[in-house]
Design a protein around this motif. Structure first.
Motif, PDB file in Angstrom:
ATOM      1  N   LEU A 114      -5.420  -6.505  -5.750  1.00  0.00           N
ATOM      2  CA  LEU A 114      -5.701  -5.761  -6.986  1.00  0.00           C
ATOM      3  C   LEU A 114      -4.634  -6.064  -8.033  1.00  0.00           C
ATOM      4  N   PRO A 115      -5.024  -6.075  -9.310  1.00  0.00           N
ATOM      5  CA  PRO A 115      -4.014  -6.256 -10.360  1.00  0.00           C
ATOM      6  C   PRO A 115      -2.943  -5.163 -10.290  1.00  0.00           C
ATOM      7  N   ILE A 116      -1.717  -5.539 -10.566  1.00  0.00           N
ATOM      8  CA  ILE A 116      -0.583  -4.610 -10.489  1.00  0.00           C
ATOM      9  C   ILE A 116      -0.797  -3.395 -11.388  1.00  0.00           C
ATOM     10  N   ASN A 117      -1.383  -3.586 -12.564  1.00  0.00           N
ATOM     11  CA  ASN A 117      -1.584  -2.435 -13.462  1.00  0.00           C
ATOM     12  C   ASN A 117      -2.540  -1.418 -12.847  1.00  0.00           C
ATOM     13  N   ILE A 118      -3.564  -1.875 -12.117  1.00  0.00           N
ATOM     14  CA  ILE A 118      -4.479  -0.944 -11.448  1.00  0.00           C
ATOM     15  C   ILE A 118      -3.759  -0.264 -10.288  1.00  0.00           C
ATOM     16  N   GLN A 119      -2.982  -1.013  -9.521  1.00  0.00           N
ATOM     17  CA  GLN A 119      -2.220  -0.417  -8.418  1.00  0.00           C
ATOM     18  C   GLN A 119      -1.318   0.707  -8.930  1.00  0.00           C
ATOM     19  N   ASN A 120      -0.549   0.419  -9.960  1.00  0.00           N
ATOM     20  CA  ASN A 120       0.401   1.405 -10.484  1.00  0.00           C
ATOM     21  C   ASN A 120      -0.298   2.612 -11.076  1.00  0.00           C
ATOM     22  N   HIS A 121      -1.325   2.384 -11.887  1.00  0.00           N
ATOM     23  CA  HIS A 121      -2.057   3.486 -12.522  1.00  0.00           C
ATOM     24  C   HIS A 121      -2.701   4.374 -11.461  1.00  0.00           C
ATOM     25  N   CYS A 122      -3.399   3.759 -10.516  1.00  0.00           N
ATOM     26  CA  CYS A 122      -4.117   4.539  -9.517  1.00  0.00           C
ATOM     27  C   CYS A 122      -3.174   5.232  -8.535  1.00  0.00           C
ATOM     28  N   ARG A 123      -2.027   4.639  -8.243  1.00  0.00           N
ATOM     29  CA  ARG A 123      -1.021   5.307  -7.410  1.00  0.00           C
ATOM     30  C   ARG A 123      -0.566   6.587  -8.107  1.00  0.00           C
ATOM     31  N   ASP A 124      -0.341   6.517  -9.412  1.00  0.00           N
ATOM     32  CA  ASP A 124       0.071   7.706 -10.170  1.00  0.00           C
ATOM     33  C   ASP A 124      -1.028   8.765 -10.179  1.00  0.00           C
TER      34      ASP A 124
ATOM     35  N   GLY B 120      -0.240  13.068  -2.451  1.00  0.00           N
ATOM     36  CA  GLY B 120      -1.033  11.861  -2.611  1.00  0.00           C
ATOM     37  C   GLY B 120      -2.286  11.883  -1.757  1.00  0.00           C
ATOM     38  N   SER B 121      -3.310  11.176  -2.243  1.00  0.00           N
ATOM     39  CA  SER B 121      -4.605  11.163  -1.579  1.00  0.00           C
ATOM     40  C   SER B 121      -5.205   9.765  -1.643  1.00  0.00           C
ATOM     41  N   TYR B 122      -5.548   9.227  -0.477  1.00  0.00           N
ATOM     42  CA  TYR B 122      -6.201   7.915  -0.441  1.00  0.00           C
ATOM     43  C   TYR B 122      -7.626   7.988  -0.968  1.00  0.00           C
ATOM     44  N   SER B 123      -8.261   9.146  -0.854  1.00  0.00           N
ATOM     45  CA  SER B 123      -9.602   9.311  -1.423  1.00  0.00           C
ATOM     46  C   SER B 123      -9.551   9.203  -2.947  1.00  0.00           C
ATOM     47  N   LEU B 124      -8.566   9.863  -3.547  1.00  0.00           N
ATOM     48  CA  LEU B 124      -8.389   9.757  -4.997  1.00  0.00           C
ATOM     49  C   LEU B 124      -7.994   8.338  -5.385  1.00  0.00           C
ATOM     50  N   LEU B 125      -7.142   7.723  -4.591  1.00  0.00           N
ATOM     51  CA  LEU B 125      -6.713   6.348  -4.859  1.00  0.00           C
ATOM     52  C   LEU B 125      -7.915   5.403  -4.831  1.00  0.00           C
TER      53      LEU B 125
ATOM     54  N   MET C 225       0.850  -1.190   0.000  1.00  0.00           N
ATOM     55  CA  MET C 225       0.000   0.000   0.000  1.00  0.00           C
ATOM     56  C   MET C 225       0.890   1.246   0.000  1.00  0.00           C
ATOM     57  N   PRO C 226       0.600   2.213  -0.867  1.00  0.00           N
ATOM     58  CA  PRO C 226       1.423   3.429  -0.887  1.00  0.00           C
ATOM     59  C   PRO C 226       1.326   4.180   0.447  1.00  0.00           C
ATOM     60  N   ARG C 227       2.381   4.894   0.787  1.00  0.00           N
ATOM     61  CA  ARG C 227       2.408   5.704   2.013  1.00  0.00           C
ATOM     62  C   ARG C 227       2.417   7.167   1.595  1.00  0.00           C
ATOM     63  N   PHE C 228       1.237   7.751   1.546  1.00  0.00           N
ATOM     64  CA  PHE C 228       1.104   9.154   1.165  1.00  0.00           C
ATOM     65  C   PHE C 228       1.280  10.056   2.392  1.00  0.00           C
ATOM     66  N   ASP C 229       1.691  11.286   2.152  1.00  0.00           N
ATOM     67  CA  ASP C 229       1.795  12.292   3.211  1.00  0.00           C
ATOM     68  C   ASP C 229       0.423  12.963   3.346  1.00  0.00           C
ATOM     69  N   VAL C 230      -0.441  12.332   4.122  1.00  0.00           N
ATOM     70  CA  VAL C 230      -1.832  12.773   4.251  1.00  0.00           C
ATOM     71  C   VAL C 230      -1.919  14.160   4.874  1.00  0.00           C
ATOM     72  N   GLU C 231      -1.102  14.425   5.878  1.00  0.00           N
ATOM     73  CA  GLU C 231      -1.147  15.737   6.520  1.00  0.00           C
ATOM     74  C   GLU C 231      -0.821  16.858   5.526  1.00  0.00           C
TER      75      GLU C 231
END
Length: 109
Positions: free
Chosen positions: A66-76, A84-89, A21-27
């Motif tokens: 989740l498929p790797i292609n979805i993980q990578n695309h959605c992380r971008d 980064g935003s978990y809501s957008l992710l 799971m990506p670690r976004f800077d939520v703050e």
């Protein structure tokens, strides 16, 4: 054959990191949201933190499946605005999974 094995071994760390799971800077993200009008709003910041936490909690159980292609695309997509935003992710993942289940077909009719 040896070359193929070397390539696969070299790519293994990439596949493993994609499953994390990506670690976004939520703050930092929420500070940007809270300061959108110039002045910082504690109400917007707190609402953003709550929204991000809910999205993160909803994603963490399904991320590795989740498929790797979805993980990578959605992380971008989720980090296009900066921290980064978990809501957008979560929105991206939901839309990609839904689109994959309802793939459109072209018709000449």
């Amino acid at each position: 054959m040896r070359f193929l094995m070397t390539v696969l071994v070299a790519l293994l760390p990439l596949a493993a990191s994609a499953a994390e799971m990506p670690r976004f800077d939520v703050e930092a993200h929420c500070e940007q949201v809270a300061s959108i009008s110039g002045d910082s709003s504690n109400m917007l910041y707190n609402s953003c933190i709550d929204m991000e936490q809910t999205a993160y909690n909803g994603l963490k159980g399904q991320w590795s499946s989740l498929p790797i292609n979805i993980q990578n695309h959605c992380r971008d997509v989720a980090s296009v605005t900066g921290p980064g935003s978990y809501s957008l992710l979560e929105s991206c993942v939901d839309m990609e999974v839904s689109a994959g289940n309802n793939r459109s077909e072209f018709s000449f009719d």
